[in-house]
Design a protein around this motif. Structure first.
Motif, PDB file in Angstrom:
ATOM      1  N   LEU A  47       0.808   6.226  -7.619  1.00  0.00           N
ATOM      2  CA  LEU A  47      -0.254   7.232  -7.629  1.00  0.00           C
ATOM      3  C   LEU A  47       0.296   8.655  -7.550  1.00  0.00           C
ATOM      4  N   VAL A  84       2.541   1.675  -3.548  1.00  0.00           N
ATOM      5  CA  VAL A  84       1.561   2.078  -4.564  1.00  0.00           C
ATOM      6  C   VAL A  84       1.228   3.565  -4.413  1.00  0.00           C
ATOM      7  N   ALA A  85       0.998   4.003  -3.181  1.00  0.00           N
ATOM      8  CA  ALA A  85       0.641   5.407  -2.952  1.00  0.00           C
ATOM      9  C   ALA A  85       1.813   6.335  -3.224  1.00  0.00           C
ATOM     10  N   ALA A 132       0.832  -1.207   0.000  1.00  0.00           N
ATOM     11  CA  ALA A 132       0.000   0.000   0.000  1.00  0.00           C
ATOM     12  C   ALA A 132       0.865   1.254   0.000  1.00  0.00           C
ATOM     13  N   THR A 153      -5.344   3.995  -0.126  1.00  0.00           N
ATOM     14  CA  THR A 153      -4.672   2.700  -0.309  1.00  0.00           C
ATOM     15  C   THR A 153      -4.479   1.969   1.021  1.00  0.00           C
ATOM     16  N   THR A 154      -4.013   2.692   2.042  1.00  0.00           N
ATOM     17  CA  THR A 154      -3.825   2.057   3.351  1.00  0.00           C
ATOM     18  C   THR A 154      -5.165   1.650   3.953  1.00  0.00           C
ATOM     19  N   HIS A 188      -4.026   9.815  -1.188  1.00  0.00           N
ATOM     20  CA  HIS A 188      -3.615   8.549  -1.798  1.00  0.00           C
ATOM     21  C   HIS A 188      -3.287   7.511  -0.727  1.00  0.00           C
ATOM     22  N   HIS A 189      -2.532   7.949   0.289  1.00  0.00           N
ATOM     23  CA  HIS A 189      -2.166   7.023   1.362  1.00  0.00           C
ATOM     24  C   HIS A 189      -3.385   6.623   2.191  1.00  0.00           C
ATOM     25  N   ILE A 215      -6.308  -1.589   2.305  1.00  0.00           N
ATOM     26  CA  ILE A 215      -5.534  -2.731   2.787  1.00  0.00           C
ATOM     27  C   ILE A 215      -5.932  -3.095   4.216  1.00  0.00           C
TER      28      ILE A 215
END
Length: 294
Positions: free
Chosen positions: A17, A12-13, A9, A40-41, A36-37, A44
């Motif tokens: 992203l 990816v962020a 995660a 994504t986090t 973004h974080h 997850i």
């Protein structure tokens, strides 16, 4: 699995992203970066919450760890931005920026591990022991499991492409436009002849001029980046199967493709540093993958 999911995660962020414009002016785009974080986090953590804890105790296994990760990430990023701003006026050394980047990523990973220890009841000795088992000679094939192996491969792909590309960019610095577009150089000789017919015997005066030209191309901006991605993925694959001599062919192929540009010493040094750094990162990631997966 939890550690790999949280690390995925984060990568990816931070790399997939986040656009180049966001990286150049991170303070201005800090809210978008944190969003973004958060997304994504959060996604997850929902998966971990449902898979490991059956959607019970939402505060302990979802909201609190999410807030801890996002807030710690925000604090680390602000500190990094402030420190980078202090050295911009004094020194533009890319190596300093590289060290800031590596320390920044190390702090983020440390916060993820602390999250696992505080909210998911993991212990530092258990995490270290598991890591040593994976890197030991006695590690059995398939000991990671199917899901963890898949997560590790995805993480390895991100490390070999976006993360390694950013490290190399910081290491070699930004390439000047005249180097980026330089293709080669050639010389034209122009000879002028003047005849004097007044004298009984003709006298020829020869004038020779030389014109030096540099040739430039207009390459696609993402072409070099894509070549680097494929190069490191090939090196990782060749390292896993133990075909180390074949790596030399990759370097030879790049050198042949850039043969004209190697006439320029500055560009040749830039090319050599970037290529060696890319090969080194590919070898390190390949050896790591060979130890853990194979």
């Amino acid at each position: 699995m939890i550690v790999l999911l949280l690390l995925l995660a984060h990568l990816v962020a931070d790399f997939w992203l986040q656009t180049d414009a966001m990286v150049k002016n991170k303070m201005k785009n800090l809210k978008k970066h944190m969003l973004h974080h958060l997304l994504t986090t959060g996604l997850i953590l929902v998966i971990i919450w449902g898979y490991s804890h059956h959607f019970t105790n939402i505060f302990s296994y979802l909201l609190f760890p999410l807030a801890f990760i996002v807030m710690s990430h925000l604090v680390i990023d602000i500190l990094k931005i402030k420190l980078l701003d202090t050295i911009k006026a004094k020194d533009s050394n890319s190596l300093k920026k590289l060290w800031f980047f590596l320390v920044d990523q190390l702090l983020h990973i440390t916060m993820l591990l602390i999250t696992c220890m505080i909210f998911f009841h993991m212990t530092a000795p258990k995490i270290v022991t598991r890591l040593l088992q994976l890197l030991s000679e006695e590690n059995e094939i398939g000991s990671l499991g199917v899901l963890n192996t898949f997560l590790f491969i995805v993480i390895l792909f991100i490390l070999a492409t976006s993360v390694s590309g950013h490290i190399i960019n910081l290491l070699v610095g930004s390439l000047p436009s005249e180097f980026a577009n330089f293709e080669g150089k050639f010389t034209l000789n122009n000879q002028l002849t003047e005849e004097k017919s007044s004298h009984p015997s003709k006298i020829d005066s020869h004038f020779t001029e030389q014109y030096h030209y540099l040739t430039y191309s207009n390459p696609l901006p993402s072409r070099g980046k894509l070549i680097g991605y494929v190069e490191r993925l090939l090196v990782i694959s060749l390292t896993i199967v133990g075909a180390y001599p074949s790596i030399a062919f990759i370097i030879a192929a790049k050198s042949i493709a850039r043969f004209k540009q190697l006439d320029d010493r500055n560009w040749a040094e830039y090319f050599l540093l970037g290529t060696l750094a890319s090969i080194l990162l590919g070898l390190v990631l390949g050896l790591l993958a060979k130890k853990i997966i194979m």
